[in-house]
Design an enzyme around this catalytic site. Structure first.
Site, PDB file in Angstrom:
ATOM      1  N   CYS A 165       0.700  -1.279  -0.010  1.00 31.53           N
ATOM      2  CA  CYS A 165      -0.145   0.057   0.093  1.00 31.53           C
ATOM      3  C   CYS A 165       0.813   1.274  -0.046  1.00 31.53           C
ATOM      4  O   CYS A 165       0.485   2.258  -0.253  1.00 31.53           O
ATOM      5  CB  CYS A 165      -0.991   0.036   1.061  1.00 31.53           C
TER       6      CYS A 165
HETATM    7  N1  CO8 Z   1     -20.546  -9.226   7.395  1.00 27.36           N
HETATM    8  C1  CO8 Z   1     -21.107  -9.221   8.675  1.00 27.36           C
HETATM    9  N2  CO8 Z   1     -20.449  -9.530   9.724  1.00 27.36           N
HETATM   10  C2  CO8 Z   1     -18.977  -9.707   9.339  1.00 27.36           C
HETATM   11  C3  CO8 Z   1     -18.542  -9.513   8.352  1.00 27.36           C
HETATM   12  C4  CO8 Z   1     -19.400  -9.541   7.212  1.00 27.36           C
HETATM   13  N3  CO8 Z   1     -18.633  -9.390   5.949  1.00 27.36           N
HETATM   14  N4  CO8 Z   1     -16.956  -9.882   8.439  1.00 27.36           N
HETATM   15  C5  CO8 Z   1     -16.779 -10.237   9.610  1.00 27.36           C
HETATM   16  N5  CO8 Z   1     -18.103  -9.831  10.489  1.00 27.36           N
HETATM   17  C6  CO8 Z   1     -18.332 -10.099  11.952  1.00 27.36           C
HETATM   18  C7  CO8 Z   1     -17.157 -11.001  12.485  1.00 27.36           C
HETATM   19  O1  CO8 Z   1     -17.381 -12.521  12.211  1.00 27.36           O
HETATM   20  C8  CO8 Z   1     -17.149 -10.476  13.882  1.00 27.36           C
HETATM   21  O2  CO8 Z   1     -18.376 -11.202  14.646  1.00 27.36           O
HETATM   22  P1  CO8 Z   1     -18.091 -11.602  16.210  1.00 27.36           P
HETATM   23  O3  CO8 Z   1     -17.777 -10.230  16.670  1.00 27.36           O
HETATM   24  O4  CO8 Z   1     -19.193 -12.165  16.401  1.00 27.36           O
HETATM   25  O5  CO8 Z   1     -16.755 -12.321  16.116  1.00 27.36           O
HETATM   26  C9  CO8 Z   1     -17.398  -8.949  13.706  1.00 27.36           C
HETATM   27  O6  CO8 Z   1     -18.008  -8.760  12.599  1.00 27.36           O
HETATM   28  C10 CO8 Z   1     -16.246  -8.235  13.850  1.00 27.36           C
HETATM   29  O7  CO8 Z   1     -15.265  -8.472  12.866  1.00 27.36           O
HETATM   30  P2  CO8 Z   1     -13.716  -7.958  12.852  1.00 27.36           P
HETATM   31  O8  CO8 Z   1     -13.232  -7.790  14.353  1.00 27.36           O
HETATM   32  O9  CO8 Z   1     -13.011  -8.759  12.035  1.00 27.36           O
HETATM   33  O10 CO8 Z   1     -14.053  -6.386  12.274  1.00 27.36           O
HETATM   34  P3  CO8 Z   1     -13.429  -5.296  12.551  1.00 27.36           P
HETATM   35  O11 CO8 Z   1     -14.361  -4.270  13.081  1.00 27.36           O
HETATM   36  O12 CO8 Z   1     -12.082  -5.317  13.036  1.00 27.36           O
HETATM   37  O13 CO8 Z   1     -13.444  -4.549  10.814  1.00 27.36           O
HETATM   38  C11 CO8 Z   1     -11.801  -4.441   9.200  1.00 27.36           C
HETATM   39  C12 CO8 Z   1     -12.646  -5.425   9.811  1.00 27.36           C
HETATM   40  C13 CO8 Z   1     -12.848  -3.482   8.278  1.00 27.36           C
HETATM   41  C14 CO8 Z   1     -11.138  -5.259   8.157  1.00 27.36           C
HETATM   42  C15 CO8 Z   1     -10.978  -3.514  10.202  1.00 27.36           C
HETATM   43  O14 CO8 Z   1     -10.165  -4.427  10.940  1.00 27.36           O
HETATM   44  C16 CO8 Z   1      -9.677  -3.085   9.213  1.00 27.36           C
HETATM   45  O15 CO8 Z   1      -9.985  -2.050   8.402  1.00 27.36           O
HETATM   46  N6  CO8 Z   1      -8.630  -3.232   9.500  1.00 27.36           N
HETATM   47  C17 CO8 Z   1      -7.333  -2.567   8.947  1.00 27.36           C
HETATM   48  C18 CO8 Z   1      -6.993  -3.061   7.415  1.00 27.36           C
HETATM   49  C19 CO8 Z   1      -5.996  -2.191   6.861  1.00 27.36           C
HETATM   50  O16 CO8 Z   1      -5.967  -1.294   6.771  1.00 27.36           O
HETATM   51  N7  CO8 Z   1      -5.318  -3.177   6.001  1.00 27.36           N
HETATM   52  C20 CO8 Z   1      -4.494  -2.571   5.298  1.00 27.36           C
HETATM   53  C21 CO8 Z   1      -4.273  -3.761   4.193  1.00 27.36           C
HETATM   54  S1  CO8 Z   1      -4.147  -3.182   2.715  1.00 27.36           S
HETATM   55  C22 CO8 Z   1      -2.346  -3.384   2.217  1.00 27.36           C
HETATM   56  O17 CO8 Z   1      -1.342  -3.092   2.876  1.00 27.36           O
HETATM   57  C23 CO8 Z   1      -2.082  -3.632   0.729  1.00 27.36           C
HETATM   58  C24 CO8 Z   1      -1.819  -5.066   0.673  1.00 27.36           C
HETATM   59  C25 CO8 Z   1      -1.975  -5.382  -0.783  1.00 27.36           C
HETATM   60  C26 CO8 Z   1      -3.110  -5.213  -1.546  1.00 27.36           C
HETATM   61  C27 CO8 Z   1      -3.790  -6.414  -1.727  1.00 27.36           C
HETATM   62  C28 CO8 Z   1      -5.022  -6.263  -2.564  1.00 27.36           C
HETATM   63  C29 CO8 Z   1      -5.975  -7.481  -2.672  1.00 27.36           C
END
Ligand code: CO8
Length: 381
Positions: A165
């Site tokens: 990224c």
């Molecule tokens: N629908 C409904 N519920 C869901 C879903 C969904 N789609 N997904 C997860 N849930 C549920 C989970 O099961 C969980 O339930 P429970 O609490 O009962 O266990 C609850 O929602 C919460 O889940 P999470 O803890 O996973 O959710 P978060 O609040 O943490 O949100 C995010 C997830 C949005 C992914 C968040 O953690 C985030 O944005 N993190 C940072 C991500 C980031 O910045 N990443 C950067 C990577 S990109 C990069 O560096 C480039 C890489 C190369 C590119 C690759 C391209 C493909």
């Protein structure tokens, strides 16, 4: 081309053009969730016996409400919508091209670079460096950057680089340093991101995260600028190893005798950990960079941040400014584009910088896998 010698005067690099290629197709959260849930229902039906016996877990359904509240994303652009939304497929159709045809990444890049060159009043032949900086490249070699150089009729040399990224800001630092020293005169840093190709659309935890796009900036000696410009006052890059964002696909795949499409051949992340660990790293990085240049928070007119998550950006903006950002101070584009890896902060910059006046200052900042973080302090010339 100028030679970089010790006697050479140092030049001031400036962004004189920028451009965004946006695919024509986009997918709303509702469309994405409908396809995902159709896939999940099909999968559960096919594995009904194993689910009933407790051998495997049923797939959970996805929801638009979760996607929006967890990320701020409302839709994403993609090169091919039909493949992604086909529950029997769940990834794009991008047919292989003959070796004589331009690669997809080069085609996207030519569009974005053309816009950047037009803005700066330059032609391809005026450019003597092309850096294709992206989180994945369509092939190992010849470099996509060299193909772009040829398609644009650019001079000099070209190379590919990958810092996930942070590829765009790391590329800008490399180009700015070469302009500063005089070893190149005009550089294009271009970021074709086909994230749809390496996103696991069948994984509920991340199927909503990414989109496709290409951005480009033209960097040249500020004194040669023919129109509006943003002087690059300073750049700073940092990395710190982490396995929390990873993709294990690579050229040794065949040698591992593992040809099947394993989950870790696509983007993998521990999103929660990334969120928690990257936030303090990025806030401290921007503040340290500004302090080193004698910049105060009050000097900043705009923050153009990496576009991964709205809550993340709100937090970083508040930490850097010492107060919640006001309307327009920290523009987000992730609601429309989702995370476009290295291109995100440049889309935000390209679409939200035209109104700044000479002397106005801002920070472009990217962060992501590696971990990596890159910041570029700019001042409207
Ligand atoms: N629908 C409904 N519920 C869901 C879903 C969904 N789609 N997904 C997860 N849930 C549920 C989970 O099961 C969980 O339930 P429970 O609490 O009962 O266990 C609850 O929602 C919460 O889940 P999470 O803890 O996973 O959710 P978060 O609040 O943490 O949100 C995010 C997830 C949005 C992914 C968040 O953690 C985030 O944005 N993190 C940072 C991500 C980031 O910045 N990443 C950067 C990577 S990109 C990069 O560096 C480039 C890489 C190369 C590119 C690759 C391209 C493909």
């Amino acid at each position: 081309m100028l030679a970089a010698t010790q006697e050479e005067t140092m030049f001031r690099p400036a962004i004189t053009g920028h451009g965004v290629f946006t695919p024509s197709e986009s997918i709303t959260n509702d469309e994405l969730v409908a396809a995902f849930n159709a896939y999940a229902d099909m999968w559960n039906e096919r594995h009904a016996e194993d689910i009933a016996s407790g051998e495997v877990q049923a797939m959970d359904r996805s929801t638009s409400d979760f996607i929006f509240s967890a990320s701020g994303i409302e839709r994403r652009y993609v090169l091919d919508k039909s493949g992604v939304l086909d529950p029997e497929r769940m990834f794009p159709h991008l047919p292989a091209r003959p070796d004589e045809a331009p690669s997809i990444m080069a085609e996207m890049a030519v569009d974005a670079c053309g816009k950047a060159l037009d803005m700066a009043g330059r032609a391809g032949a005026d450019v003597d460096l092309v850096i294709c900086a992206a989180s994945n490249h369509e092939r190992a070699y010849p470099a996509i950057a060299i193909e772009i150089q040829q398609l644009l009729g650019a001079q000099g040399f070209a190379f590919d680089m990958n810092v996930a990224c942070s590829s765009a800001t790391f590329g800008m630092q490399a180009a700015a340093d070469m302009i500063r020293s005089g070893s190149v005169r005009r550089a294009l840093v271009v970021n074709p991101e086909i994230c749809s190709g390496h996103l696991e659309w069948r994984d509920r935890d991340c199927h909503f995260i990414f989109g496709d796009v290409c951005t480009a900036v033209l960097i040249e000696n500020a004194e040669e600028a023919q129109g509006a410009r943003f002087d690059i006052v300073s750049t700073r890059c940092a990395t710190q190893f982490s396995n929390n964002i990873r993709n294990n696909n690579g050229f040794l795949r065949r040698t591992h005798d593992q040809m099947e499409d394993r989950r870790d051949m696509q983007f993998m992340q521990n999103g929660r950990k990334v969120f928690k660990e990257v936030l303090p790293m990025v806030s401290a990085h921007i503040l340290g960079h500004m302090q080193a240049e004698g910049w105060e928070a009050d000097d900043l007119k705009r923050l153009w941040l990496h576009q991964a998550n709205k809550t993340m950006n709100d937090f970083i903006g508040k930490k850097v400014l010492g107060r919640p950002p006001e309307e327009g101070e920290q523009p987000n584009i992730l609601q429309d584009y989702a995370n476009t890896s290295s291109a995100g902060s440049i889309i935000a910059f390209s679409k939200n910088s035209g109104d700044l006046s000479p002397g106005d200052r801002g920070v472009i900042c990217s962060f992501g896998a590696g971990y990596s973080v890159g910041s570029v302090l700019v001042e409207r010339g």
